[in-house]
Design a protein around this motif. Structure first.
Motif, PDB file in Angstrom:
ATOM      1  N   ASN A 142       5.552   5.177  -1.954  1.00  0.00           N
ATOM      2  CA  ASN A 142       5.378   3.730  -1.818  1.00  0.00           C
ATOM      3  C   ASN A 142       5.932   3.000  -3.034  1.00  0.00           C
ATOM      4  O   ASN A 142       6.015   3.557  -4.129  1.00  0.00           O
ATOM      5  CB  ASN A 142       3.891   3.389  -1.662  1.00  0.00           C
ATOM      6  CG  ASN A 142       3.264   4.048  -0.445  1.00  0.00           C
ATOM      7  OD1 ASN A 142       2.322   4.807  -0.569  1.00  0.00           O
ATOM      8  ND2 ASN A 142       3.797   3.758   0.721  1.00  0.00           N
TER       9      ASN A 142
ATOM     10  N   LEU B  95       5.066   0.739  -5.742  1.00  0.00           N
ATOM     11  CA  LEU B  95       3.784   0.341  -6.334  1.00  0.00           C
ATOM     12  C   LEU B  95       3.953  -0.349  -7.684  1.00  0.00           C
ATOM     13  O   LEU B  95       3.615  -1.521  -7.829  1.00  0.00           O
ATOM     14  CB  LEU B  95       2.867   1.564  -6.477  1.00  0.00           C
ATOM     15  CG  LEU B  95       2.438   2.242  -5.180  1.00  0.00           C
ATOM     16  CD1 LEU B  95       1.675   3.512  -5.470  1.00  0.00           C
ATOM     17  CD2 LEU B  95       1.589   1.294  -4.341  1.00  0.00           C
TER      18      LEU B  95
ATOM     19  N   MET C 123      -3.305   2.796  -0.602  1.00  0.00           N
ATOM     20  CA  MET C 123      -1.947   3.283  -0.393  1.00  0.00           C
ATOM     21  C   MET C 123      -1.630   3.442   1.092  1.00  0.00           C
ATOM     22  O   MET C 123      -0.484   3.235   1.513  1.00  0.00           O
ATOM     23  CB  MET C 123      -1.735   4.591  -1.148  1.00  0.00           C
ATOM     24  CG  MET C 123      -1.797   4.408  -2.658  1.00  0.00           C
ATOM     25  SD  MET C 123      -1.479   5.895  -3.612  1.00  0.00           S
ATOM     26  CE  MET C 123       0.287   6.059  -3.416  1.00  0.00           C
TER      27      MET C 123
ATOM     28  N   GLN D 247      -2.868   1.463   3.389  1.00  0.00           N
ATOM     29  CA  GLN D 247      -2.624   0.084   3.812  1.00  0.00           C
ATOM     30  C   GLN D 247      -1.229  -0.376   3.387  1.00  0.00           C
ATOM     31  O   GLN D 247      -0.530  -1.050   4.141  1.00  0.00           O
ATOM     32  CB  GLN D 247      -3.690  -0.841   3.215  1.00  0.00           C
ATOM     33  CG  GLN D 247      -5.086  -0.620   3.738  1.00  0.00           C
ATOM     34  CD  GLN D 247      -5.184  -0.990   5.218  1.00  0.00           C
ATOM     35  OE1 GLN D 247      -5.122  -0.133   6.094  1.00  0.00           O
ATOM     36  NE2 GLN D 247      -5.319  -2.260   5.505  1.00  0.00           N
ATOM     37  N   ILE D 248      -0.838   0.010   2.160  1.00  0.00           N
ATOM     38  CA  ILE D 248       0.500  -0.354   1.673  1.00  0.00           C
ATOM     39  C   ILE D 248       1.577   0.306   2.528  1.00  0.00           C
ATOM     40  O   ILE D 248       2.578  -0.325   2.884  1.00  0.00           O
ATOM     41  CB  ILE D 248       0.646   0.037   0.189  1.00  0.00           C
ATOM     42  CG1 ILE D 248      -0.204  -0.896  -0.695  1.00  0.00           C
ATOM     43  CG2 ILE D 248       2.100  -0.010  -0.258  1.00  0.00           C
ATOM     44  CD1 ILE D 248      -0.276  -0.486  -2.144  1.00  0.00           C
ATOM     45  N   SER D 249       1.376   1.586   2.861  1.00  0.00           N
ATOM     46  CA  SER D 249       2.357   2.286   3.708  1.00  0.00           C
ATOM     47  C   SER D 249       2.495   1.597   5.056  1.00  0.00           C
ATOM     48  O   SER D 249       3.622   1.411   5.564  1.00  0.00           O
ATOM     49  CB  SER D 249       1.929   3.746   3.912  1.00  0.00           C
ATOM     50  OG  SER D 249       1.952   4.457   2.710  1.00  0.00           O
TER      51      SER D 249
ATOM     52  N   GLU E   6       4.263  -1.749   4.462  1.00  0.00           N
ATOM     53  CA  GLU E   6       5.669  -1.551   4.117  1.00  0.00           C
ATOM     54  C   GLU E   6       6.486  -1.215   5.359  1.00  0.00           C
ATOM     55  O   GLU E   6       7.598  -1.737   5.542  1.00  0.00           O
ATOM     56  CB  GLU E   6       5.807  -0.427   3.084  1.00  0.00           C
ATOM     57  CG  GLU E   6       5.546  -0.869   1.655  1.00  0.00           C
ATOM     58  CD  GLU E   6       5.829   0.224   0.650  1.00  0.00           C
ATOM     59  OE1 GLU E   6       6.007   1.382   1.072  1.00  0.00           O
ATOM     60  OE2 GLU E   6       5.865  -0.075  -0.560  1.00  0.00           O
TER      61      GLU E   6
ATOM     62  N   SER F  13       0.596  -9.981   1.344  1.00  0.00           N
ATOM     63  CA  SER F  13      -0.473  -8.972   1.430  1.00  0.00           C
ATOM     64  C   SER F  13      -0.104  -7.722   0.646  1.00  0.00           C
ATOM     65  O   SER F  13      -0.953  -7.118  -0.021  1.00  0.00           O
ATOM     66  CB  SER F  13      -0.721  -8.602   2.900  1.00  0.00           C
ATOM     67  OG  SER F  13      -1.149  -9.721   3.634  1.00  0.00           O
ATOM     68  N   LEU F  14       1.170  -7.319   0.721  1.00  0.00           N
ATOM     69  CA  LEU F  14       1.639  -6.175  -0.052  1.00  0.00           C
ATOM     70  C   LEU F  14       1.464  -6.417  -1.537  1.00  0.00           C
ATOM     71  O   LEU F  14       1.031  -5.528  -2.284  1.00  0.00           O
ATOM     72  CB  LEU F  14       3.107  -5.885   0.258  1.00  0.00           C
ATOM     73  CG  LEU F  14       3.405  -5.025   1.484  1.00  0.00           C
ATOM     74  CD1 LEU F  14       4.893  -5.028   1.791  1.00  0.00           C
ATOM     75  CD2 LEU F  14       2.919  -3.599   1.275  1.00  0.00           C
TER      76      LEU F  14
ATOM     77  N   LEU G 292      -2.222  -5.988  -2.481  1.00  0.00           N
ATOM     78  CA  LEU G 292      -2.636  -4.578  -2.468  1.00  0.00           C
ATOM     79  C   LEU G 292      -2.050  -3.819  -3.657  1.00  0.00           C
ATOM     80  O   LEU G 292      -2.729  -2.983  -4.265  1.00  0.00           O
ATOM     81  CB  LEU G 292      -2.200  -3.920  -1.164  1.00  0.00           C
ATOM     82  CG  LEU G 292      -2.972  -4.341   0.099  1.00  0.00           C
ATOM     83  CD1 LEU G 292      -2.309  -3.767   1.336  1.00  0.00           C
ATOM     84  CD2 LEU G 292      -4.428  -3.898   0.025  1.00  0.00           C
ATOM     85  N   ARG G 293      -0.793  -4.075  -3.986  1.00  0.00           N
ATOM     86  CA  ARG G 293      -0.169  -3.408  -5.134  1.00  0.00           C
ATOM     87  C   ARG G 293      -0.865  -3.790  -6.430  1.00  0.00           C
ATOM     88  O   ARG G 293      -1.008  -2.965  -7.336  1.00  0.00           O
ATOM     89  CB  ARG G 293       1.320  -3.761  -5.192  1.00  0.00           C
ATOM     90  CG  ARG G 293       2.148  -3.073  -4.112  1.00  0.00           C
ATOM     91  CD  ARG G 293       3.519  -3.679  -3.966  1.00  0.00           C
ATOM     92  NE  ARG G 293       4.307  -2.987  -2.943  1.00  0.00           N
ATOM     93  CZ  ARG G 293       5.380  -3.502  -2.361  1.00  0.00           C
ATOM     94  NH1 ARG G 293       5.812  -4.717  -2.708  1.00  0.00           N
ATOM     95  NH2 ARG G 293       6.031  -2.812  -1.451  1.00  0.00           N
TER      96      ARG G 293
END
Length: 399
Positions: A222, A224, A315, A317-319, A322, A336-337, A340-341
């Motif tokens: 990801n 990050l 992670m 959620q990020i995946s 993404e 939102s990304l 989360l990051r």
């Protein structure tokens, strides 16, 4: 034993916070051989990046805070250096040596933003003359090898005729793009351009064709703490011995009220049940150390699992986001990304706080108090020039 190689464009590592975040991600990835690009270290201003998990580091830097590549080897890999070659412009680093009974050449590249193909072909020729044994080649090539699959944009900066010259140079080295070999039709990317809102696969790991039967897997991580995602490949090696682990107290447990209460209850119960008149006091005391150590390990494991569970959730959620954003560019998803990051970086900075405490303690032991009261550790104080002492005074602690 499985050996994991990770290539990661970190987009700068000059601050202790960023180094801490990168180290934690590398540890989380269980990386054994690390190829970092864009470290942005300057000549004669390379911070001490030693860690007990990665005791071997080789760097090449540039005259300004740009470019720069590094190769790190974990303590689990018995690498013995034989020779190395580097680019004075800070764009490539080759090292050659032995891992157990096998000879390896490890190459790390960071290609320029223009004239990539001509530069890469020259670098590959240099590498071919230097390299011996099995070759591990990785880095940021700053181009897509297959524009139809490796970019979300229809614009092409290089024609297939130009790229064919690069394919031939890679074939001459006897290496293959491991991720693409495992996922021939999949579309995934390692870089996101905020300015153009496009995705590209610019970061690669190549390996000698002789190693391909031993490849266990390959993945793209990801995005990050950088604008690039790490790329990893796992290879099975049968002649690399495993290392045993040594337990050390995580002193942050003693700052948690619920943990202190649990320790207090454990000690009270132990001495209540075992403080007998006939028991030898030395035996009683030594046995209590074993009991309290077991409790500390249990508490530390719970804290780590809870934090890892939270990190895994973020992670995942990020995946998911993404993947969604790579297909449908949405400003709401991008926002939102970003949130989360930021949460992931906050979690990683919990470890950073522990590192700062460890640094202060080591500074105190060496009779230097107050050096770490301000950031960055390696910087310039107005009118006093570079504070090289700060980066060389102590080793950067394990992350």
């Amino acid at each position: 034993m499985e050996v994991k190689v990770v290539s990661f464009n970190v987009n700068g590592m000059n601050t202790p916070q960023k180094r801490s975040q990168v180290y934690q991600l590398l540890r989380r990835e269980s990386a054994d051989i690390v190829l970092l690009q864009e470290t942005h270290f300057r000549h004669q201003h390379i911070p001490n990046v030693f860690s007990k998990h990665y005791p071997i580091w080789h760097h090449v830097s540039y005259s300004s805070a740009a470019r720069g590549v590094s190769i790190g080897v974990s303590k689990n890999i018995p690498f013995v250096l034989e020779d190395k070659m580097y680019d004075p412009e800070g764009r490539y680093l080759f090292i050659r040596g032995n891992i157990a009974s096998s000879k390896f050449t490890i190459a790390n590249l960071y290609a320029p933003n223009s004239g990539q193909i001509a530069w890469l072909i020259r670098a590959f020729r240099t590498l071919k003359s230097f390299g011996e044994g099995l070759l591990v080649l990785g880095g940021d090539l700053n181009l897509t090898l297959d524009p139809s699959k490796d970019s979300s944009s229809t614009n092409r900066s290089h024609s297939y005729r130009q790229l064919r010259r690069l394919y031939l140079a890679l074939s001459d080295l006897g290496v293959s793009d491991v991720w693409r070999l495992l996922y021939p039709e999949e579309r995934d990317y390692t870089f996101h351009s905020q300015a153009h809102d496009t995705y590209q696969r610019l970061d690669y790991l190549f390996m000698t064709n002789h190693m391909l039967p031993y490849v266990v897997g390959a993945s793209i991580g990801n995005i990050l703490v950088s604008d690039h995602a790490p790329v990893s490949v796992i290879v099975k090696m049968h002649d690399v011995p495993s290392r045993s682990q040594i337990w050390r107290l995580n002193e942050t447990i003693l700052e948690d009220e619920s943990c202190k209460k649990s320790l207090d209850q454990c000690l009270n119960y132990y001495f209540k049940e075992n403080d007998l008149d006939k028991m030898d006091r030395v035996t009683l005391w030594e046995a209590h150390k074993v009991v309290i150590r077991g409790e500390l390990i249990s508490l530390g494991t719970k804290i780590k699992k809870d934090r890892q569970k939270q990190l895994l959730f973020l992670m995942s959620q990020i995946s998911r986001l993404e993947t969604l954003h790579k297909g449908y560019r949405s400003s709401e998803v991008l926002e939102s990304l970003g949130r989360l990051r930021e949460q992931v970086r906050d979690l990683l900075n919990i470890k950073t706080a522990k590192v700062i405490r460890s640094l202060r303690f080591k500074q105190y032991l060496h009779g230097v108090i107050g050096v770490l009261d301000s950031f960055p550790l390696c910087s310039r104080d107005k009118g006093r020039g570079p504070l090289s002492m700060r980066s060389n005074l102590i080793q950067e602690p394990d992350l």
